[in-house]
Design an enzyme around this catalytic site. Structure first.
Site, short mmCIF file in Angstrom:
data_model
loop_
_atom_site.label_atom_id
_atom_site.label_comp_id
_atom_site.label_asym_id
_atom_site.label_seq_id
_atom_site.Cartn_x
_atom_site.Cartn_y
_atom_site.Cartn_z
N GLY A 8 0.63 -1.21 0.19
CA GLY A 8 0.17 0.02 -0.09
C GLY A 8 0.87 1.30 -0.15
CB THR A 10 0.47 3.94 -4.38
OG1 THR A 10 -0.48 2.65 -4.18
CG2 THR A 10 1.57 3.15 -5.18
CG ASP A 13 -2.33 5.76 6.39
OD1 ASP A 13 -2.46 6.85 6.31
OD2 ASP A 13 -2.46 4.93 7.29
CG ASP A 63 -3.78 -7.58 -5.96
OD1 ASP A 63 -4.30 -6.83 -6.85
OD2 ASP A 63 -4.46 -7.81 -5.05
CB ALA A 87 -6.98 -2.07 3.13
CD GLN A 88 -12.88 -1.08 -0.53
OE1 GLN A 88 -12.47 0.09 -0.70
NE2 GLN A 88 -13.59 -1.36 0.11
CE1 TYR A 100 -10.11 -6.91 -4.78
CE2 TYR A 100 -10.89 -4.51 -4.07
CZ TYR A 100 -9.83 -5.76 -4.59
OH TYR A 100 -8.69 -5.04 -4.81
CB THR A 134 -9.56 0.51 11.27
OG1 THR A 134 -10.66 1.54 11.16
CG2 THR A 134 -10.09 -0.99 10.79
CD GLU A 136 -15.56 2.31 10.46
OE1 GLU A 136 -16.29 1.74 10.06
OE2 GLU A 136 -15.33 3.64 10.81
CE1 TYR A 157 -10.86 -1.02 5.68
CE2 TYR A 157 -12.08 -0.12 7.64
CZ TYR A 157 -10.81 -0.11 6.89
OH TYR A 157 -9.58 0.45 7.37
CE LYS A 161 -8.21 -2.67 6.97
NZ LYS A 161 -6.64 -2.58 6.84
CG HIS A 187 -4.58 8.26 10.21
ND1 HIS A 187 -5.31 7.04 10.68
CD2 HIS A 187 -3.91 7.96 8.91
CE1 HIS A 187 -4.89 6.16 9.90
NE2 HIS A 187 -4.07 6.38 8.83
P1 NAP Z 1 -5.59 4.44 0.74
O1 NAP Z 1 -5.17 5.53 0.65
O2 NAP Z 1 -6.89 3.98 0.31
O3 NAP Z 1 -4.53 3.44 0.42
C1 NAP Z 1 -4.50 2.03 0.19
C2 NAP Z 1 -3.62 1.27 -0.35
O4 NAP Z 1 -3.63 -0.18 -0.59
C3 NAP Z 1 -3.07 1.72 -2.00
O5 NAP Z 1 -1.79 1.86 -2.19
C4 NAP Z 1 -3.65 0.72 -2.63
O6 NAP Z 1 -3.25 0.87 -4.02
C5 NAP Z 1 -3.35 -0.50 -1.90
N1 NAP Z 1 -4.33 -1.56 -2.38
C6 NAP Z 1 -5.55 -1.74 -2.45
N2 NAP Z 1 -5.99 -2.88 -2.68
C7 NAP Z 1 -4.86 -3.58 -2.91
C8 NAP Z 1 -4.62 -4.99 -3.33
N3 NAP Z 1 -5.62 -5.78 -3.40
N4 NAP Z 1 -3.40 -5.42 -3.13
C9 NAP Z 1 -2.43 -4.38 -3.03
N5 NAP Z 1 -2.68 -3.06 -2.78
C10 NAP Z 1 -3.74 -2.67 -2.66
O7 NAP Z 1 -5.42 3.94 2.66
P2 NAP Z 1 -4.65 4.79 3.80
O8 NAP Z 1 -5.72 5.81 4.19
O9 NAP Z 1 -3.40 5.26 3.39
O10 NAP Z 1 -4.89 3.41 4.88
C11 NAP Z 1 -3.59 2.59 4.97
C12 NAP Z 1 -4.24 1.28 5.66
O11 NAP Z 1 -4.60 1.80 7.01
C13 NAP Z 1 -5.44 0.78 5.07
O12 NAP Z 1 -5.20 -0.69 5.39
C14 NAP Z 1 -6.47 1.35 5.93
O13 NAP Z 1 -7.68 0.16 5.81
C15 NAP Z 1 -5.78 1.53 7.16
N6 NAP Z 1 -6.39 2.41 8.09
C16 NAP Z 1 -6.72 3.72 7.63
C17 NAP Z 1 -7.17 4.70 8.48
C18 NAP Z 1 -7.29 6.17 8.09
O14 NAP Z 1 -7.83 6.82 8.58
N7 NAP Z 1 -6.52 6.70 6.95
C19 NAP Z 1 -7.48 4.53 9.68
C20 NAP Z 1 -7.36 3.42 10.09
C21 NAP Z 1 -6.77 2.18 9.66
P3 NAP Z 1 -3.68 1.91 -5.21
O15 NAP Z 1 -3.01 3.10 -5.04
O16 NAP Z 1 -3.21 1.00 -6.41
O17 NAP Z 1 -5.42 2.02 -5.07
O1 F7E Z 2 -16.59 8.90 6.81
C1 F7E Z 2 -19.79 10.28 6.91
C2 F7E Z 2 -19.80 9.00 6.85
O2 F7E Z 2 -15.59 7.82 4.50
C3 F7E Z 2 -16.54 9.39 7.78
C4 F7E Z 2 -11.06 5.08 6.28
O3 F7E Z 2 -9.77 5.71 6.27
O4 F7E Z 2 -11.41 5.91 8.85
C5 F7E Z 2 -11.96 6.00 7.28
O5 F7E Z 2 -13.48 5.50 7.18
C6 F7E Z 2 -17.94 10.08 8.24
C7 F7E Z 2 -19.07 8.61 8.25
O6 F7E Z 2 -14.22 7.63 6.87
C8 F7E Z 2 -20.03 11.60 3.59
O7 F7E Z 2 -20.99 8.40 6.90
C9 F7E Z 2 -20.98 12.11 5.58
O8 F7E Z 2 -19.45 8.69 9.26
O9 F7E Z 2 -14.38 9.73 5.59
P1 F7E Z 2 -15.03 8.70 5.73
P2 F7E Z 2 -14.65 6.40 7.81
O10 F7E Z 2 -15.81 5.60 7.16
O11 F7E Z 2 -14.62 6.77 8.90
C10 F7E Z 2 -11.28 4.54 9.22
C11 F7E Z 2 -10.77 4.61 10.44
C12 F7E Z 2 -10.71 3.78 8.34
O12 F7E Z 2 -10.14 2.76 8.77
C13 F7E Z 2 -11.24 3.71 7.03
O13 F7E Z 2 -10.14 3.09 6.32
O14 F7E Z 2 -18.44 10.79 7.33
N1 F7E Z 2 -20.05 11.16 5.69
N2 F7E Z 2 -21.19 12.21 4.40
C14 F7E Z 2 -19.45 10.75 4.46
N3 F7E Z 2 -18.48 9.92 4.20
C15 F7E Z 2 -17.86 9.92 2.80
N4 F7E Z 2 -17.03 9.32 2.50
N5 F7E Z 2 -18.70 10.77 1.91
C16 F7E Z 2 -19.91 11.46 2.31
O15 F7E Z 2 -20.32 12.12 1.36
#
Ligand code: NAP
Ligand code: F7E
Length: 348
Positions: A8, A10, A13, A63, A87-88, A100, A134, A136, A157, A161, A187
């Site tokens: 991940g 690209t 994080d 992948d 991750a997706q 998926y 996460t 979540e 999701y 996790k 974040h």
């Molecule tokens: P992101 O921006 O969506 O990046 C996800 C990365 O995973 C991208 O590099 C993507 O590649 C890659 N990826 C997706 N499907 C894949 C597959 N099948 N095989 C290999 N690589 C794949 O997510 P992020 O916000 O950086 O988050 C990083 C990790 O922390 C994730 O696991 C997420 O679930 C977890 N997380 C995020 C948050 C948050 O708030 N950001 C909080 C808690 C946990 P492409 O660029 O090709 O799409």
């Molecule tokens: O939604 C509400 C939505 O998609 C935050 C991922 O990084 O953090 C992320 O998951 C809140 C939710 O993030 C829209 O219903 C309102 O309550 O920005 P989000 P998320 O679902 O909290 C966790 C920790 C992860 O692990 C995940 O990978 O905002 N909301 N209106 C909306 N959300 C989106 N996306 N779009 C809207 O129009």
């Protein structure tokens, strides 16, 4: 030189973690997915010609749905630290593509754990692993959430996790792997994907400010989130793998805000009244919502010495400043007669 592998790389994080590890003197290897267009925007500034003597960043196609490919990369790179960030990661999308999402987010980490177990067993070289868990996973459990809070995922999701979290604990206990779970609360950053709510808001509000957009459609404005900056959170990932013993850590700011409050802060920063521009589109509601997240990161503060540096107002300031610059560039291009494509994502 310590050698790390980041899945991940690209993503949001992955790009910050790669920067952090390179600055710490690591040799960094990243997994990228094959795509018909370049998907390396977030790490292009880090690119190094792999043929150049002294290169410290290398990319490999793989992948998380393909276990044999993961093994090949692990065998050839022989890292001592693996950060599984791939991750997706979109909660709303996981309702549309549950199988998926479970494959990548639940089985993917299992494929990696198995490969690590095999390579470590054969070479005798310890491979430490970080799993991107996460908030979540807590889902419906009320705040504040800490490592002892019961998991109650509210989406495919979150459920996937939780599976990955328990597998990491099991491989630690069964095979003695140095594998740690980060339980990270939301974040964000200037590099956040544009369909996550904070970036969707900062992109739209800055475009509205410059007359490039009229309306911002959102879903549930009452959800509460504990939002930090991704740069702070990747430091915590690294710290976890520097500990003698593996463990599980909540990473959060301890403060939460509603989506409505985030909207108000962003629009206020631009001198705009949100009531004039924000509309509700129920398509953005989720079948089940996570109402309130606020993390208690006491363990990480005590054991890792980790503290967040960027608070909500600085986060908003940085994201707005960045996206205002992007909107200005778009306006310049449009005025010069260039066609700038509109982008959007279904129901996200
Ligand atoms: P992101 O921006 O969506 O990046 C996800 C990365 O995973 C991208 O590099 C993507 O590649 C890659 N990826 C997706 N499907 C894949 C597959 N099948 N095989 C290999 N690589 C794949 O997510 P992020 O916000 O950086 O988050 C990083 C990790 O922390 C994730 O696991 C997420 O679930 C977890 N997380 C995020 C948050 C948050 O708030 N950001 C909080 C808690 C946990 P492409 O660029 O090709 O799409
Ligand atoms: O939604 C509400 C939505 O998609 C935050 C991922 O990084 O953090 C992320 O998951 C809140 C939710 O993030 C829209 O219903 C309102 O309550 O920005 P989000 P998320 O679902 O909290 C966790 C920790 C992860 O692990 C995940 O990978 O905002 N909301 N209106 C909306 N959300 C989106 N996306 N779009 C809207 O129009």
């Amino acid at each position: 030189m310590t050698r790390a592998l980041i899945t991940g790389i690209t993503g949001q994080d992955g790009s910050y973690l790669a920067e952090h590890l390179l600055a710490e003197g690591y040799e960094v290897h990243g997994l990228i997915r094959r795509a018909s267009t370049f998907n390396t925007d977030r790490i292009d500034h880090l690119y190094q010609d792999p043929h150049a003597p002294g290169a410290t960043l290398f990319l490999h196609h793989a992948d998380l749905t393909d276990g044999s490919g993961l093994r090949h990369v692990l065998e050839s790179v022989q890292p001592t630290e693996v950060y599984n960030l791939a991750a997706q990661s979109h909660v709303a999308v996981s309702f549309k593509q549950p199988e998926y999402s479970a494959d990548v987010d639940g089985l993917g980490p299992l494929r990696l754990l198995e490969a690590i177990r095999d390579v470590q067993g054969r070479t005798g070289q310890v491979i430490r692993m970080y799993q991107a868990g996460t908030s979540e996973m807590f889902g419906g459990s009320p705040p504040p959430q800490s490592e002892g809070t019961a998991f109650y995922p509210r989406s495919p999701y979150g459920a996937a996790k939780v599976m990955a979290h328990h597998l990491v604990v099991n491989y630690r206990e069964a095979y003695g792997l140095h594998a740690s779970n980060g339980i990270l609360f939301n974040h964000e950053s200037e590099r956040r994907g544009e369909t996550f709510v904070t970036r969707k808001i900062t992109r739209a509000a800055t475009r509205i400010k410059l007359g490039l957009q009229d309306v911002l459609y959102l879903g549930n404005l009452d959800a509460e989130r504990d939002w930090g900056h991704a740069e702070d959170y990747v430091r915590a990932m690294h710290l976890m793998l520097q500990q003698d013993e593996p463990g599980d850590y909540v990473i959060a700011t301890g403060e939460s805000h509603t989506v409505r409050s985030f909207v108000n802060k962003v629009f206020a920063a631009l001198g705009l009244e949100p009531e004039r521009y924000v509309r509700i589109d129920p398509n953005y509601y989720r079948p089940t919502e996570v109402d309130a997240l606020r993390g208690d990161a006491s363990r990480a503060r005590a054991a890792l010495g980790w503290e967040p540096r960027v608070g909500i107002d600085e986060l908003v300031r940085r994201m707005v400043a960045h996206d205002l610059e992007l909107a200005k560039q778009e306006l310049t291009l449009r005025k010069a007669g260039h066609v700038v494509a509109q982008r959007g994502a279904a129901g996200a």
